[in-house]
Scaffold this motif. Structure first.
Motif, PDB file in Angstrom:
ATOM      1  N   UNK A   1      26.006  43.007  38.961  1.00  0.00           N
ATOM      2  CA  UNK A   1      24.632  42.829  39.442  1.00  0.00           C
ATOM      3  C   UNK A   1      23.633  43.289  38.385  1.00  0.00           C
ATOM      4  N   UNK A   2      23.939  44.390  37.715  1.00  0.00           N
ATOM      5  CA  UNK A   2      23.038  44.896  36.678  1.00  0.00           C
ATOM      6  C   UNK A   2      23.149  44.054  35.409  1.00  0.00           C
ATOM      7  N   UNK A   3      24.365  43.712  35.047  1.00  0.00           N
ATOM      8  CA  UNK A   3      24.580  42.935  33.818  1.00  0.00           C
ATOM      9  C   UNK A   3      23.852  41.595  33.868  1.00  0.00           C
ATOM     10  N   UNK A   4      23.734  41.033  35.069  1.00  0.00           N
ATOM     11  CA  UNK A   4      23.056  39.746  35.219  1.00  0.00           C
ATOM     12  C   UNK A   4      21.606  39.814  34.786  1.00  0.00           C
ATOM     13  N   UNK A   5      21.018  41.012  34.840  1.00  0.00           N
ATOM     14  CA  UNK A   5      19.605  41.144  34.526  1.00  0.00           C
ATOM     15  C   UNK A   5      19.298  41.573  33.108  1.00  0.00           C
ATOM     16  N   UNK A   6      20.340  41.924  32.304  1.00  0.00           N
ATOM     17  CA  UNK A   6      20.049  42.433  30.953  1.00  0.00           C
ATOM     18  C   UNK A   6      21.020  41.939  29.887  1.00  0.00           C
ATOM     19  N   UNK A   7      21.945  41.088  30.276  1.00  0.00           N
ATOM     20  CA  UNK A   7      23.025  40.701  29.379  1.00  0.00           C
ATOM     21  C   UNK A   7      22.553  39.886  28.169  1.00  0.00           C
ATOM     22  N   UNK A   8      21.366  39.279  28.271  1.00  0.00           N
ATOM     23  CA  UNK A   8      20.869  38.486  27.147  1.00  0.00           C
ATOM     24  C   UNK A   8      20.071  39.327  26.150  1.00  0.00           C
ATOM     25  N   UNK A   9      20.011  40.640  26.345  1.00  0.00           N
ATOM     26  CA  UNK A   9      19.328  41.519  25.395  1.00  0.00           C
ATOM     27  C   UNK A   9      19.967  41.372  24.019  1.00  0.00           C
TER      28      UNK A   9
ATOM     29  N   UNK B   1      20.261  43.564  21.346  1.00  0.00           N
ATOM     30  CA  UNK B   1      21.142  44.690  20.998  1.00  0.00           C
ATOM     31  C   UNK B   1      21.228  45.612  22.201  1.00  0.00           C
ATOM     32  N   UNK B   2      22.463  45.963  22.594  1.00  0.00           N
ATOM     33  CA  UNK B   2      22.671  46.783  23.794  1.00  0.00           C
ATOM     34  C   UNK B   2      23.377  48.072  23.398  1.00  0.00           C
ATOM     35  N   UNK B   3      22.822  49.195  23.849  1.00  0.00           N
ATOM     36  CA  UNK B   3      23.402  50.517  23.599  1.00  0.00           C
ATOM     37  C   UNK B   3      23.663  51.171  24.951  1.00  0.00           C
ATOM     38  N   UNK B   4      24.844  51.760  25.146  1.00  0.00           N
ATOM     39  CA  UNK B   4      25.173  52.425  26.408  1.00  0.00           C
ATOM     40  C   UNK B   4      25.553  53.882  26.154  1.00  0.00           C
ATOM     41  N   UNK B   5      25.096  54.734  27.063  1.00  0.00           N
ATOM     42  CA  UNK B   5      25.455  56.157  27.035  1.00  0.00           C
ATOM     43  C   UNK B   5      26.073  56.471  28.386  1.00  0.00           C
ATOM     44  N   UNK B   6      27.357  56.850  28.393  1.00  0.00           N
ATOM     45  CA  UNK B   6      28.057  57.097  29.647  1.00  0.00           C
ATOM     46  C   UNK B   6      29.237  58.016  29.377  1.00  0.00           C
ATOM     47  N   UNK B   7      29.469  58.972  30.255  1.00  0.00           N
ATOM     48  CA  UNK B   7      30.571  59.915  30.027  1.00  0.00           C
ATOM     49  C   UNK B   7      31.922  59.332  30.410  1.00  0.00           C
ATOM     50  N   UNK B   8      31.908  58.182  31.132  1.00  0.00           N
ATOM     51  CA  UNK B   8      33.155  57.517  31.512  1.00  0.00           C
ATOM     52  C   UNK B   8      33.514  56.469  30.461  1.00  0.00           C
TER      53      UNK B   8
ATOM     54  N   UNK C   1      35.763  54.422  30.399  1.00  0.00           N
ATOM     55  CA  UNK C   1      36.276  53.183  30.988  1.00  0.00           C
ATOM     56  C   UNK C   1      35.190  52.390  31.712  1.00  0.00           C
ATOM     57  N   UNK C   2      33.947  52.819  31.640  1.00  0.00           N
ATOM     58  CA  UNK C   2      32.859  52.125  32.339  1.00  0.00           C
ATOM     59  C   UNK C   2      32.751  50.687  31.838  1.00  0.00           C
ATOM     60  N   UNK C   3      32.599  49.722  32.747  1.00  0.00           N
ATOM     61  CA  UNK C   3      32.529  48.305  32.357  1.00  0.00           C
ATOM     62  C   UNK C   3      31.405  47.987  31.375  1.00  0.00           C
ATOM     63  N   UNK C   4      30.361  48.810  31.363  1.00  0.00           N
ATOM     64  CA  UNK C   4      29.230  48.550  30.468  1.00  0.00           C
ATOM     65  C   UNK C   4      29.672  48.521  29.009  1.00  0.00           C
ATOM     66  N   UNK C   5      30.734  49.272  28.679  1.00  0.00           N
ATOM     67  CA  UNK C   5      31.184  49.327  27.289  1.00  0.00           C
ATOM     68  C   UNK C   5      31.828  48.020  26.821  1.00  0.00           C
TER      69      UNK C   5
END
Length: 320
Positions: free
Chosen positions: A270-278, A280-287, A289-293
């Motif tokens: 649901x979130x990726x649908x709104x920002x996937x065309x950015x 350059x994408x940078x993610x900060x997450x302690x998991x 295995x998070x799908x965002x990576x």
């Protein structure tokens, strides 16, 4: 060369960036003819001419401010009849898409929404779209009538290309339906001093990992150091930590900035649908295995409460 109508999004004569992007795209397929309506319409001419408008069709009437959408559709229909354009380009805002859809019905044409690029084709303009939460890229063209195409903000770099920009009055006759929905009140939106979310070149978003409304201050601090807009995931909005107007995602706003920083966001579809065309994408997450990576250009596995403040300070030091 065929003329291309560009609907001008402006506030009292101040032209908004998505319109300048449309002028850049319009020059690929023809000669841009801008349509500026409402208060300050004529004041838009200088900026529009600087960015390639060969003509600026203007019309001012109380109906544009007092009633919703339909008066603007009437005006665009009149412009289509006056110009016989090769295409009509409209910004992909909520209002822009409604105007475009109504216009397409009026003139018996096909419509393409949320295009991210436009190029000339042998049988008419070809629009590129990101489909199914940006999992696929499609190229489409309208097969019947004058193509009506809405374009997402940040789809093209603004390029100056000075043109004549001759101002001409547009003759508009409002339909009976123009006064069907009246604006009864307006409440000014509180200014945050930050860019509009859908138009920003940089967006910094926080999610469930922010763990509370009071902690969004560190997301805001990073955004302010970059001159960025602030976004939020659906989980953060549903929890009441940040306003719905800042939600990025399928049920929120779609953004396509040059840089998107996701902090504490797992990366649900649901979130990726709104920002996937950015870009350059940078993610900060302690998991780790998070799908965002799976989506990012750069990923930081770590606690956002440690990483984000350090990043903010480093940016301030380098700017300082």
């Amino acid at each position: 060369m065929a003329e291309v109508l560009v609907y001008v999004d402006h506030v009292d004569g101040a032209v908004r960036k998505p319109t300048l992007e449309l002028l850049t795209l319009a020059r690929r397929i023809g000669e841009p003819v801008a349509v500026a309506l409402g208060s300050g319409a004529e004041a838009t001419a200088a900026a529009l001419a600087e960015h390639g408008a060969v003509k600026v069709l203007t019309h001012d009437a109380a109906e544009y401010a007092d009633y919703l959408v339909v008066p603007k559709v009437d005006a665009l229909q009149a412009a289509c009849e006056a110009v016989s354009p090769a295409a009509v380009l409209v910004p992909s805002s909520a209002e822009g898409k409604e105007i475009a859809a109504r216009l397409a019905v009026r003139i018996g044409s096909g419509i393409i929404t949320d295009a991210v690029d436009i190029e000339a084709g042998d049988e008419g303009p070809v629009a590129t779209q990101s489909a199914f939460a940006a999992s696929f890229t499609t190229k489409s063209r309208v097969a019947k009538g004058t193509p009506v195409i809405t374009v997402k903000p940040n789809s093209a770099a603004v390029e100056a290309a000075p043109a004549t920009g001759a101002v001409e009055a547009l003759a508009v006759s409002f339909s009976e339906k123009a006064t069907g929905t009246k604006v009864t009140a307006r409440t000014p939106r509180e200014s945050t001093g930050r860019p509009e979310l859908t138009e920003a070149a940089i967006v910094v978003s926080g999610g469930r990992g922010v763990n509370g409304a009071e902690n969004f201050s560190i997301i805001e601090a990073l955004a302010d150091s970059l001159g960025a807009a602030v976004g939020a995931s659906r989980a953060a909005v549903d929890a009441g930590w940040y306003p719905h107007t800042n939600q990025v995602g399928q049920t929120g706003k779609s953004v396509s900035p040059q840089l998107y920083i996701a902090s504490g966001i797992s990366g649900a579809i649901q979130h990726r649908a709104g920002m996937q065309t950015s870009k350059t994408i940078v993610a900060i997450n302690k998991d780790a295995e998070a799908p965002i990576f799976d989506l990012v250009d750069y990923g930081v596995v770590g606690d956002l409460f440690e990483v984000v403040p350090q990043l903010t300070e480093e940016i301030k030091t380098r700017k300082g």
